[in-house]
Design an enzyme around this catalytic site. Structure first.
Site, PDB file in Angstrom:
ATOM      1  N   GLY A 127      63.788  16.818 -17.846  1.00  0.00           N
ATOM      2  CA  GLY A 127      64.408  16.038 -16.778  1.00  0.00           C
ATOM      3  C   GLY A 127      63.504  16.018 -15.560  1.00  0.00           C
ATOM      4  O   GLY A 127      62.568  16.801 -15.454  1.00  0.00           O
ATOM      5  N   GLY A 128      63.813  15.149 -14.679  1.00  0.00           N
ATOM      6  CA  GLY A 128      63.040  14.998 -13.462  1.00  0.00           C
ATOM      7  C   GLY A 128      63.243  16.151 -12.496  1.00  0.00           C
ATOM      8  O   GLY A 128      64.119  17.002 -12.683  1.00  0.00           O
ATOM      9  N   ASP A 137      54.713  25.032 -16.040  1.00  0.00           N
ATOM     10  CA  ASP A 137      53.498  25.509 -15.365  1.00  0.00           C
ATOM     11  C   ASP A 137      53.087  26.887 -15.864  1.00  0.00           C
ATOM     12  O   ASP A 137      51.906  27.165 -16.043  1.00  0.00           O
ATOM     13  CB  ASP A 137      53.697  25.552 -13.854  1.00  0.00           C
TER      14      ASP A 137
END
Length: 67
Positions: free
Chosen positions: A8-9, A35
């Protein structure tokens, strides 16, 4: 090994859902952001034409305009 992927954003609630799943699921689960996973890869898998950064252009750039 089981993996749950939340997509999702930014600001869509992925981290909140992951924390809630950790509370609800009977077995322990790790919450690792993208990340963190990318940083754990060896440099050859992160960079260059063969890396996950995208398809490298002829000069070693990303192939995008302005590289």
């Amino acid at each position: 090994m089981n993996v749950i992927v939340l997509d999702g954003g930014s600001g869509s609630g992925k981290s909140s859902i992951a924390r809630r799943l950790q509370e609800l699921l009977p077995e322990p689960w790790l919450h690792l952001g993208t990340d963190t996973l990318v940083d754990a890869l060896p440099p050859r898998l992160r960079e260059g034409a063969e890396g996950i950064g995208g398809i490298g252009g002829p000069d070693g750039g990303s192939g995008a305009a302005g590289d």
